[in-house]
Scaffold this motif. Structure first.
Motif, PDB file in Angstrom:
ATOM      1  N   VAL A  96      15.565  13.486   8.947  1.00 39.01           N
ATOM      2  CA  VAL A  96      15.169  11.915   8.262  1.00 39.01           C
ATOM      3  C   VAL A  96      16.466  11.707   7.054  1.00 39.01           C
ATOM      4  N   ASN A  97      16.925  10.479   7.612  1.00 38.02           N
ATOM      5  CA  ASN A  97      18.328  10.311   6.909  1.00 38.02           C
ATOM      6  C   ASN A  97      18.176   9.164   6.107  1.00 38.02           C
ATOM      7  N   ASP A  98      17.825   9.282   4.791  1.00 36.07           N
ATOM      8  CA  ASP A  98      17.782   8.063   3.858  1.00 36.07           C
ATOM      9  C   ASP A  98      16.999   6.828   4.280  1.00 36.07           C
ATOM     10  N   VAL A  99      15.693   7.223   4.727  1.00 34.42           N
ATOM     11  CA  VAL A  99      14.790   6.086   5.271  1.00 34.42           C
ATOM     12  C   VAL A  99      13.898   5.466   4.153  1.00 34.42           C
ATOM     13  N   SER A 100      13.928   4.253   4.020  1.00 37.66           N
ATOM     14  CA  SER A 100      12.883   3.489   3.102  1.00 37.66           C
ATOM     15  C   SER A 100      12.054   2.559   4.057  1.00 37.66           C
ATOM     16  N   LEU A 101      10.899   2.653   3.492  1.00 37.64           N
ATOM     17  CA  LEU A 101       9.653   1.776   4.060  1.00 37.64           C
ATOM     18  C   LEU A 101       8.940   1.069   2.973  1.00 37.64           C
ATOM     19  N   GLU A 102       8.644  -0.216   3.180  1.00 37.79           N
ATOM     20  CA  GLU A 102       7.737  -1.118   2.489  1.00 37.79           C
ATOM     21  C   GLU A 102       6.494  -1.459   3.372  1.00 37.79           C
ATOM     22  N   ILE A 103       5.313  -1.103   2.886  1.00 35.46           N
ATOM     23  CA  ILE A 103       4.060  -1.480   3.985  1.00 35.46           C
ATOM     24  C   ILE A 103       3.288  -2.305   3.099  1.00 35.46           C
ATOM     25  N   PRO A 104       3.076  -3.645   3.519  1.00 38.74           N
ATOM     26  CA  PRO A 104       1.987  -4.692   2.875  1.00 38.74           C
ATOM     27  C   PRO A 104       0.647  -4.230   3.247  1.00 38.74           C
ATOM     28  N   ARG A 105      -0.348  -4.229   2.197  1.00 38.87           N
ATOM     29  CA  ARG A 105      -1.711  -4.034   2.580  1.00 38.87           C
ATOM     30  C   ARG A 105      -2.119  -5.058   3.631  1.00 38.87           C
ATOM     31  N   GLY A 106      -2.831  -4.328   4.851  1.00 37.20           N
ATOM     32  CA  GLY A 106      -3.580  -5.048   5.951  1.00 37.20           C
ATOM     33  C   GLY A 106      -2.480  -5.330   6.842  1.00 37.20           C
ATOM     34  N   GLN A 118       0.840   4.610  -6.996  1.00 37.74           N
ATOM     35  CA  GLN A 118       0.881   6.180  -7.484  1.00 37.74           C
ATOM     36  C   GLN A 118       2.055   6.943  -6.598  1.00 37.74           C
ATOM     37  N   ASP A 119       2.750   7.339  -7.621  1.00 38.77           N
ATOM     38  CA  ASP A 119       3.734   8.458  -7.056  1.00 38.77           C
ATOM     39  C   ASP A 119       3.294   9.632  -6.257  1.00 38.77           C
ATOM     40  N   ILE A 120       3.449   9.769  -5.261  1.00 42.04           N
ATOM     41  CA  ILE A 120       2.463  11.095  -4.496  1.00 42.04           C
ATOM     42  C   ILE A 120       3.742  11.936  -3.929  1.00 42.04           C
ATOM     43  N   THR A 121       4.866  11.729  -4.109  1.00 41.76           N
ATOM     44  CA  THR A 121       6.129  12.771  -3.763  1.00 41.76           C
ATOM     45  C   THR A 121       5.531  14.029  -3.963  1.00 41.76           C
ATOM     46  N   GLY A 122       5.851  14.668  -2.928  1.00 46.08           N
ATOM     47  CA  GLY A 122       5.592  16.246  -3.210  1.00 46.08           C
ATOM     48  C   GLY A 122       4.064  16.793  -3.104  1.00 46.08           C
ATOM     49  N   MET A 123       3.342  15.849  -3.488  1.00 41.15           N
ATOM     50  CA  MET A 123       1.798  16.088  -3.479  1.00 41.15           C
ATOM     51  C   MET A 123       1.239  16.687  -2.183  1.00 41.15           C
ATOM     52  N   ALA A 124       0.411  17.761  -2.356  1.00 40.73           N
ATOM     53  CA  ALA A 124      -0.154  18.374  -0.908  1.00 40.73           C
ATOM     54  C   ALA A 124      -1.070  17.307  -0.501  1.00 40.73           C
ATOM     55  N   GLY A 132      14.317  11.628  -2.293  1.00 43.57           N
ATOM     56  CA  GLY A 132      13.405  10.498  -2.142  1.00 43.57           C
ATOM     57  C   GLY A 132      12.134  10.236  -2.861  1.00 43.57           C
ATOM     58  N   ARG A 133      11.396   9.236  -2.481  1.00 42.57           N
ATOM     59  CA  ARG A 133      10.059   9.055  -3.316  1.00 42.57           C
ATOM     60  C   ARG A 133       9.297   8.340  -2.308  1.00 42.57           C
ATOM     61  N   VAL A 134       7.776   8.582  -2.735  1.00 44.30           N
ATOM     62  CA  VAL A 134       6.743   7.888  -1.907  1.00 44.30           C
ATOM     63  C   VAL A 134       5.784   7.554  -2.709  1.00 44.30           C
ATOM     64  N   GLU A 135       5.310   6.428  -2.861  1.00 46.00           N
ATOM     65  CA  GLU A 135       4.381   5.663  -3.619  1.00 46.00           C
ATOM     66  C   GLU A 135       3.317   5.125  -2.798  1.00 46.00           C
ATOM     67  N   ILE A 179       0.685  -1.150  -0.235  1.00 46.49           N
ATOM     68  CA  ILE A 179       0.043   0.081  -0.104  1.00 46.49           C
ATOM     69  C   ILE A 179       0.973   1.350   0.028  1.00 46.49           C
ATOM     70  N   LEU A 180       2.125   1.097   0.525  1.00 43.51           N
ATOM     71  CA  LEU A 180       3.014   2.091   0.680  1.00 43.51           C
ATOM     72  C   LEU A 180       4.441   1.646   0.536  1.00 43.51           C
ATOM     73  N   ARG A 181       4.996   2.535  -0.323  1.00 43.20           N
ATOM     74  CA  ARG A 181       6.698   2.285  -0.668  1.00 43.20           C
ATOM     75  C   ARG A 181       7.299   3.786  -0.536  1.00 43.20           C
ATOM     76  N   ALA A 182       7.920   3.768   0.503  1.00 44.29           N
ATOM     77  CA  ALA A 182       8.838   5.050   0.588  1.00 44.29           C
ATOM     78  C   ALA A 182      10.336   4.945   0.385  1.00 44.29           C
ATOM     79  N   GLU A 183      10.863   5.494  -0.643  1.00 49.24           N
ATOM     80  CA  GLU A 183      12.191   5.225  -1.023  1.00 49.24           C
ATOM     81  C   GLU A 183      13.297   6.343  -0.674  1.00 49.24           C
ATOM     82  N   ASN A 184      14.251   5.985   0.200  1.00 48.66           N
ATOM     83  CA  ASN A 184      15.532   6.894   0.480  1.00 48.66           C
ATOM     84  C   ASN A 184      14.875   8.332   1.100  1.00 48.66           C
ATOM     85  N   LEU A 185      13.962   8.305   1.778  1.00 49.80           N
ATOM     86  CA  LEU A 185      13.427   9.767   2.180  1.00 49.80           C
ATOM     87  C   LEU A 185      14.371  10.525   2.962  1.00 49.80           C
TER      88      LEU A 185
END
Ligand SMILES: Nc1ncnc2c1ncn2[C@@H]1O[C@H](COP(=O)(O)OP(=O)(O)OP(=O)(O)O)[C@@H](O)[C@H]1O
Ligand SMILES: [Mg+2]
Length: 248
Positions: free
Chosen positions: A21-31, A67-73, A60-63, A5-11
């Motif tokens: 926040v120093n180069d943090v990545s997260l992968e969160i499976p649905r549920g 969907q890429d939502i990086t920098g979205m309000a 970094g990037r947030v999905e 549901i969420l993938r954050a890459e190298n934030l």
């Protein structure tokens, strides 16, 4: 492939000389129920803000849900189904419990089309009542929010987030300032909500999340110190060190 549901890459994000926040990545499976723990100032809230769009990452990037939502309000991110409940409450103090939740439900309902305005109003009222029932605030629906106990105000905060029908719910210390009884009730509530909403939760009290978390990420000075199942985190020497001595 896991259904994320969420993938954050190298934030990454600094404030002046502080690398929050120093180069943090997260992968969160649905549920799942993913917890973030760490000492004061370790970057937990900043990481949340980078995910929700309240703060822009310097890199970094947030999905979210593919969907890429990086920098979205945040307003736009929220409409896509990502809701955040705040460490500092966002309740309107002079409105009733019902009115507070209805405002959130109404904002979410804007994405639906109703043939008659009356149908829209009924649907919003029904959604509001359902949320109040679920959160255990139905009996307090006409109480002015500022007259609620601290614990119930935090529950209202949760109800407001839930009223937007999120697919991912971010909770920043939902048990902050609560008595042990209120804390236990909130933990139960979070567990119940997790049956149909993926939850990413910051928590300061380790014992609170050990029972309910699927995975725990430990932050220390903005960096990911360790990530694993609760039992692994609990017995990890580095984590114990950070929590016992407050530093490494
Ligand atoms: N807007 C800002 N401007 C300047 N510094 C900031 C800002 N936001 C956060 N920081 C700094 O970044 C670091 C991480 O802060 P953050 O609030 O993310 O930590 P936290 O883990 O949520 O802490 P707590 O457990 O106290 O809630 C801290 O040193 C903090 O002072
Ligand atoms: Mg914080």
């Amino acid at each position: 492939m896991t259904d994320l549901i969420l993938r954050a890459e190298n934030l990454d994000r600094s404030f002046g000389g502080i690398h929050a926040v120093n180069d943090v990545s997260l992968e969160i499976p649905r549920g799942t129920l993913h917890a973030i723990i760490g000492p004061n100032g370790s970057g937990k809230t900043t990481l949340f803000n980078l995910i929700t769009g309240h703060t822009h990452p310097s890199s970094g990037r947030v999905e979210f849900d593919g969907q890429d939502i990086t920098g979205m309000a945040y307003a736009k991110v929220a409409r896509k189904g990502l809701a955040k409940s705040y460490q500092i409450t966002t309740v309107f103090p002079l409105l009733t419990v019902f009115e507070n939740v209805r405002i959130a439900a109404q904002a979410a309902a804007h994405s639906y089309v109703f043939w008659r305005p009356a149908d829209g109003i009924k649907a919003v009222t029904r959604a509001t009542e359902e949320v109040l029932e679920r959160i255990g605030l139905a009996a307090d629906r006409d109480v002015i929010a500022s007259n609620l106990s601290h614990g119930d105000q935090r529950r209202l905060d949760l109800a407001i987030a839930l009223a937007t029908s999120p697919r991912l719910l971010l909770l920043d210390e939902p048990t902050a300032g609560m008595s042990p009884t209120e804390t236990a009730a909130t933990v139960e509530l979070v567990r119940e909500l997790n049956r149909d909403v993926t939850i990413l939760m910051i928590e300061h009290k380790m014992d609170v999340i050990f029972d309910i978390a699927t995975t725990i990420t430990v932050l220390h000075q903005g960096k990911k110190l360790f990530e694993g199942a609760p039992a692994e985190v609990k017995s990890h020497p580095l984590v114990q060190e950070v929590y016992l001595t407050g530093s490494l």
